[in-house]
Scaffold this motif. Structure first.
Motif, PDB file in Angstrom:
ATOM      1  N   ASN A  29      -5.331   2.495   4.096  1.00 34.67           N
ATOM      2  CA  ASN A  29      -5.456   1.469   5.140  1.00 34.67           C
ATOM      3  C   ASN A  29      -6.494   0.412   4.787  1.00 34.67           C
ATOM      4  OD1 ASN A  29      -3.493   2.520   6.818  1.00 34.67           O
ATOM      5  ND2 ASN A  29      -4.938   3.888   7.823  1.00 34.67           N
ATOM      6  N   SER A  32      -6.018  -4.253   0.905  1.00 33.04           N
ATOM      7  CA  SER A  32      -5.609  -5.550   1.451  1.00 33.04           C
ATOM      8  C   SER A  32      -4.090  -5.691   1.431  1.00 33.04           C
ATOM      9  CB  SER A  32      -6.233  -6.664   0.615  1.00 33.04           C
ATOM     10  OG  SER A  32      -5.746  -7.907   1.007  1.00 33.04           O
ATOM     11  N   GLY A  33      -3.517  -6.052   2.551  1.00 31.05           N
ATOM     12  CA  GLY A  33      -2.084  -6.263   2.662  1.00 31.05           C
ATOM     13  C   GLY A  33      -1.317  -5.003   2.988  1.00 31.05           C
ATOM     14  N   TYR A  34      -1.774  -3.866   2.526  1.00 28.29           N
ATOM     15  CA  TYR A  34      -1.066  -2.620   2.777  1.00 28.29           C
ATOM     16  C   TYR A  34      -1.136  -2.249   4.255  1.00 28.29           C
ATOM     17  CZ  TYR A  34       0.586   2.129   2.331  1.00 28.29           C
ATOM     18  OH  TYR A  34       1.314   3.279   2.478  1.00 28.29           O
ATOM     19  N   ASN A  35      -2.285  -2.522   4.883  1.00 27.95           N
ATOM     20  CA  ASN A  35      -2.443  -2.164   6.285  1.00 27.95           C
ATOM     21  C   ASN A  35      -1.594  -3.038   7.210  1.00 27.95           C
ATOM     22  OD1 ASN A  35      -3.890  -4.475   5.920  1.00 27.95           O
ATOM     23  ND2 ASN A  35      -5.777  -3.735   6.816  1.00 27.95           N
ATOM     24  N   MET A  36      -1.022  -4.106   6.685  1.00 33.10           N
ATOM     25  CA  MET A  36      -0.178  -4.986   7.506  1.00 33.10           C
ATOM     26  C   MET A  36       1.306  -4.631   7.389  1.00 33.10           C
ATOM     27  SD  MET A  36      -2.163  -8.559   6.889  1.00 33.10           S
ATOM     28  CE  MET A  36      -1.326  -9.384   8.217  1.00 33.10           C
ATOM     29  N   LYS A  37       1.650  -3.684   6.544  1.00 37.68           N
ATOM     30  CA  LYS A  37       3.046  -3.275   6.378  1.00 37.68           C
ATOM     31  C   LYS A  37       3.480  -2.412   7.562  1.00 37.68           C
ATOM     32  CE  LYS A  37       3.015  -3.298   1.358  1.00 37.68           C
ATOM     33  NZ  LYS A  37       3.849  -4.449   1.171  1.00 37.68           N
ATOM     34  N   THR A  38       4.759  -2.437   7.828  1.00 33.21           N
ATOM     35  CA  THR A  38       5.302  -1.618   8.908  1.00 33.21           C
ATOM     36  C   THR A  38       5.329  -0.155   8.465  1.00 33.21           C
ATOM     37  OG1 THR A  38       7.580  -1.829   8.132  1.00 33.21           O
ATOM     38  CG2 THR A  38       6.765  -3.526   9.660  1.00 33.21           C
ATOM     39  N   LYS A  39       5.516   0.737   9.420  1.00 40.11           N
ATOM     40  CA  LYS A  39       5.565   2.169   9.099  1.00 40.11           C
ATOM     41  C   LYS A  39       6.720   2.477   8.153  1.00 40.11           C
ATOM     42  CE  LYS A  39       2.949   4.060  12.746  1.00 40.11           C
ATOM     43  NZ  LYS A  39       1.780   4.712  12.257  1.00 40.11           N
ATOM     44  N   ARG A  42       5.626   1.513   4.699  1.00 40.58           N
ATOM     45  CA  ARG A  42       4.604   2.450   4.216  1.00 40.58           C
ATOM     46  C   ARG A  42       5.206   3.777   3.799  1.00 40.58           C
ATOM     47  NH1 ARG A  42      -0.728   2.142   8.012  1.00 40.58           N
ATOM     48  NH2 ARG A  42      -1.075  -0.094   7.841  1.00 40.58           N
TER      49      ARG A  42
END
Length: 103
Positions: A29, A32-39, A42
């Motif tokens: 999380n 950067s950018g990964y935490n903005m992806k949808t479930k 992910r």
């Protein structure tokens, strides 16, 4: 003075990498950018493996600062500059690896 900066950067990068490496995917999380992806997006990633890779790369990025500190003992300022150049190259390689991992 510059030697202390090199050593501080080395310690910070090493311990950040160690924390990512041992996080078992919980550190994903913070990327950067990964935490903005949808479930759904992910779920396609192996988060523990991704954190281990990022952790190892961060610990590798600490190595140039160690050698930079050693060089600064002989040629003040040159080791720090060299360490930052090598760090920038390693960082670009990490970004390329991340691009490949996200495809």
């Amino acid at each position: 003075m510059i030697i202390w900066f090199d050593l501080l950067m080395m310690v910070v990068l090493f311990f950040m990498g160690l924390c990512f490496y041992r996080s078992n995917g919980k550190g994903a999380n913070l990327l950067s950018g990964y935490n903005m992806k949808t479930k759904e997006e992910r779920s396609r990633f192996d988060e523990p493996q991704m954190c281990r890779i990022y952790g190892r790369k961060m610990m590798q990025m600490a190595i140039p600062f160690f050698f930079g500190a050693v060089i600064d003992l002989i040629l003040p300022g040159r080791g720090c500059l060299l360490a930052w150049i090598v760090f920038a190259v390693l960082f670009v390689r990490l970004l390329r690896l991340r691009g490949k991992m996200e495809k």
